[in-house]
Design a protein around this motif. Structure first.
Motif, PDB file in Angstrom:
ATOM      1  N   CYS A  54     -15.314 -15.855  63.823  1.00 19.15           N
ATOM      2  CA  CYS A  54     -14.977 -16.698  64.986  1.00 19.15           C
ATOM      3  C   CYS A  54     -15.874 -16.432  66.185  1.00 19.15           C
ATOM      4  O   CYS A  54     -16.154 -17.342  66.962  1.00 19.15           O
ATOM      5  CB  CYS A  54     -13.517 -16.479  65.384  1.00 19.15           C
ATOM      6  N   LEU A  55     -16.310 -15.211  66.357  1.00 21.62           N
ATOM      7  CA  LEU A  55     -17.089 -14.871  67.547  1.00 21.62           C
ATOM      8  C   LEU A  55     -18.597 -14.968  67.342  1.00 21.62           C
ATOM      9  O   LEU A  55     -19.330 -15.192  68.296  1.00 21.62           O
ATOM     10  CB  LEU A  55     -16.733 -13.461  68.033  1.00 21.62           C
ATOM     11  N   LYS A  56     -19.057 -14.781  66.112  1.00 24.74           N
ATOM     12  CA  LYS A  56     -20.506 -14.738  65.877  1.00 24.74           C
ATOM     13  C   LYS A  56     -20.989 -15.697  64.803  1.00 24.74           C
ATOM     14  O   LYS A  56     -22.166 -16.008  64.748  1.00 24.74           O
ATOM     15  CB  LYS A  56     -20.917 -13.319  65.472  1.00 24.74           C
ATOM     16  N   ASP A  61     -19.924 -23.517  70.943  1.00 21.35           N
ATOM     17  CA  ASP A  61     -20.343 -22.780  72.122  1.00 21.35           C
ATOM     18  C   ASP A  61     -19.200 -21.883  72.603  1.00 21.35           C
ATOM     19  O   ASP A  61     -18.028 -22.112  72.280  1.00 21.35           O
ATOM     20  CB  ASP A  61     -20.786 -23.742  73.225  1.00 21.35           C
ATOM     21  N   ALA A  62     -19.559 -20.847  73.358  1.00 18.45           N
ATOM     22  CA  ALA A  62     -18.580 -19.863  73.822  1.00 18.45           C
ATOM     23  C   ALA A  62     -17.475 -20.504  74.655  1.00 18.45           C
ATOM     24  O   ALA A  62     -16.308 -20.117  74.552  1.00 18.45           O
ATOM     25  CB  ALA A  62     -19.274 -18.760  74.620  1.00 18.45           C
ATOM     26  N   ARG A  63     -17.808 -21.474  75.467  1.00 22.00           N
ATOM     27  CA  ARG A  63     -16.800 -22.127  76.319  1.00 22.00           C
ATOM     28  C   ARG A  63     -15.712 -22.788  75.470  1.00 22.00           C
ATOM     29  O   ARG A  63     -14.526 -22.561  75.683  1.00 22.00           O
ATOM     30  CB  ARG A  63     -17.476 -23.163  77.216  1.00 22.00           C
ATOM     31  N   ARG A  65     -14.979 -22.302  72.316  1.00 17.02           N
ATOM     32  CA  ARG A  65     -14.269 -21.265  71.557  1.00 17.02           C
ATOM     33  C   ARG A  65     -13.226 -20.559  72.414  1.00 17.02           C
ATOM     34  O   ARG A  65     -12.077 -20.402  72.017  1.00 17.02           O
ATOM     35  CB  ARG A  65     -15.283 -20.246  71.019  1.00 17.02           C
ATOM     36  N   GLU A  66     -13.611 -20.167  73.610  1.00 14.31           N
ATOM     37  CA  GLU A  66     -12.686 -19.405  74.446  1.00 14.31           C
ATOM     38  C   GLU A  66     -11.553 -20.249  75.014  1.00 14.31           C
ATOM     39  O   GLU A  66     -10.450 -19.749  75.184  1.00 14.31           O
ATOM     40  CB  GLU A  66     -13.438 -18.657  75.549  1.00 14.31           C
ATOM     41  N   HIS A  85      -9.297 -11.375  75.908  1.00 17.61           N
ATOM     42  CA  HIS A  85     -10.317 -12.427  75.884  1.00 17.61           C
ATOM     43  C   HIS A  85     -10.750 -12.849  77.280  1.00 17.61           C
ATOM     44  O   HIS A  85     -11.927 -13.146  77.485  1.00 17.61           O
ATOM     45  CB  HIS A  85      -9.863 -13.616  75.027  1.00 17.61           C
ATOM     46  N   PHE A  89     -14.618 -12.220  77.514  1.00 17.63           N
ATOM     47  CA  PHE A  89     -15.386 -13.410  77.167  1.00 17.63           C
ATOM     48  C   PHE A  89     -15.353 -14.550  78.181  1.00 17.63           C
ATOM     49  O   PHE A  89     -16.143 -15.484  78.061  1.00 17.63           O
ATOM     50  CB  PHE A  89     -14.920 -13.952  75.807  1.00 17.63           C
ATOM     51  N   GLU A  92     -18.782 -14.992  79.977  1.00 18.73           N
ATOM     52  CA  GLU A  92     -19.786 -15.509  79.041  1.00 18.73           C
ATOM     53  C   GLU A  92     -19.558 -16.995  78.793  1.00 18.73           C
ATOM     54  O   GLU A  92     -20.512 -17.767  78.665  1.00 18.73           O
ATOM     55  CB  GLU A  92     -19.702 -14.751  77.720  1.00 18.73           C
ATOM     56  N   ALA A  93     -18.293 -17.395  78.722  1.00 17.03           N
ATOM     57  CA  ALA A  93     -17.938 -18.791  78.464  1.00 17.03           C
ATOM     58  C   ALA A  93     -18.039 -19.659  79.719  1.00 17.03           C
ATOM     59  O   ALA A  93     -17.808 -20.858  79.654  1.00 17.03           O
ATOM     60  CB  ALA A  93     -16.527 -18.868  77.895  1.00 17.03           C
TER      61      ALA A  93
END
Length: 185
Positions: A54-56, A61-63, A65-66, A85, A89, A92-93
Motif C-alpha cells: 500500500c505504501l510503496k 499518489d501519496a495524497r 492514498r492518505e 498516518h 505521511f 508528504e501527501a
C-alpha cells in the motif's frame, strides 16, 4: 504500551528484532501494532507485506492514498492508526490541517476537490457496507483509471483490516500525536 495483550513481545531472535526496526515513528518510538503482531510471525509478515504494497507498491499518489487511509481509519474510530498516518505521511501527501481534520468529520467536507471527495465517499461506503454503490462506481470510473480504482480498493480494505486489529487489540494513539476528531456519524 498499553492494550489487551501483555505488552509488546521481546523478540527472541535477532531476525525478528531486525524486522521490527523500520517500524518506528520519526522520534524512534516503535509502532505498537507491529510489535504486538510479532507474537505471530505469520501475522507480522502479513502486515509487513500488505503495508509495503500500500505504501510503496502502488501507483496512487501519496495524497490520494492518505485521504483513503485517514478516512477509513477515522470511520472505524482507529485513532491510533489515524494518528500514526497523520504524523508520518500527511506532510508528504501535502494535506492541509483542514483536510486532515476533515477526514474525521461527518459528511463530505465542501473543501475537497471532486476527485478527493470520491475517495472519501469510497471509504465511507466500504466502511458502511463493504461494497461500492453503482453511482460511486460510475464517478470513480470517470475520474480514475482501472488500476487506480483497484489500488484505492486495496488501500481502503487493507486499512480497514488494520483499523480492526488496532481497535481489537485496544492500542491507544501514541502520546503526543494528533487526536481524531470525534464527530463522525
Amino acid at each position: 504500551m498499553t492494550g489487551r495483550l501483555p505488552g509488546p513481545p521481546v523478540p527472541a531472535d535477532e531476525e525478528t528484532r531486525k524486522l521490527l526496526d523500520p517500524y518506528r515513528l520519526p522520534d524512534g518510538r516503535p509502532l505498537a501494532l507491529f510489535q504486538v503482531l510479532a507474537h505471530s510471525r505469520a501475522a507480522l509478515d502479513d502486515l509487513r507485506r500488505a503495508t509495503s504494497a500500500c505504501l510503496k507498491g502502488i501507483a496512487l499518489d501519496a495524497r490520494t492514498r492518505e485521504i483513503a487511509v485517514l478516512r477509513i481509519c477515522a470511520r472505524a474510530a482507529a485513532e491510533a492508526e489515524w494518528a500514526v498516518h497523520v504524523e508520518m505521511f500527511a506532510a508528504e501527501a501535502e494535506l492541509t490541517e483542514d483536510e486532515v481534520r476533515a477526514t474525521g468529520t461527518r459528511g463530505v467536507w465542501r473543501g475537497w476537490s471532486a476527485r478527493d471527495a470520491l475517495v472519501v465517499r469510497l471509504a465511507d461506503e466500504i466502511h458502511g457496507g463493504c461494497t461500492v454503490s453503482d453511482g460511486l462506481w460510475a464517478g470513480l470510473a470517470d475520474e480514475y483509471t482501472p488500476r487506480e480504482i483497484v489500488e484505492l480498493l486495496l488501500v481502503v480494505t487493507q486499512y480497514l483490516k488494520v483499523a480492526c486489529l488496532t481497535n481489537a487489540l485496544g492500542l491507544p494513539a501514541p502520546e503526543g500525536l494528533p487526536r481524531l476528531p470525534h464527530d463522525l456519524d
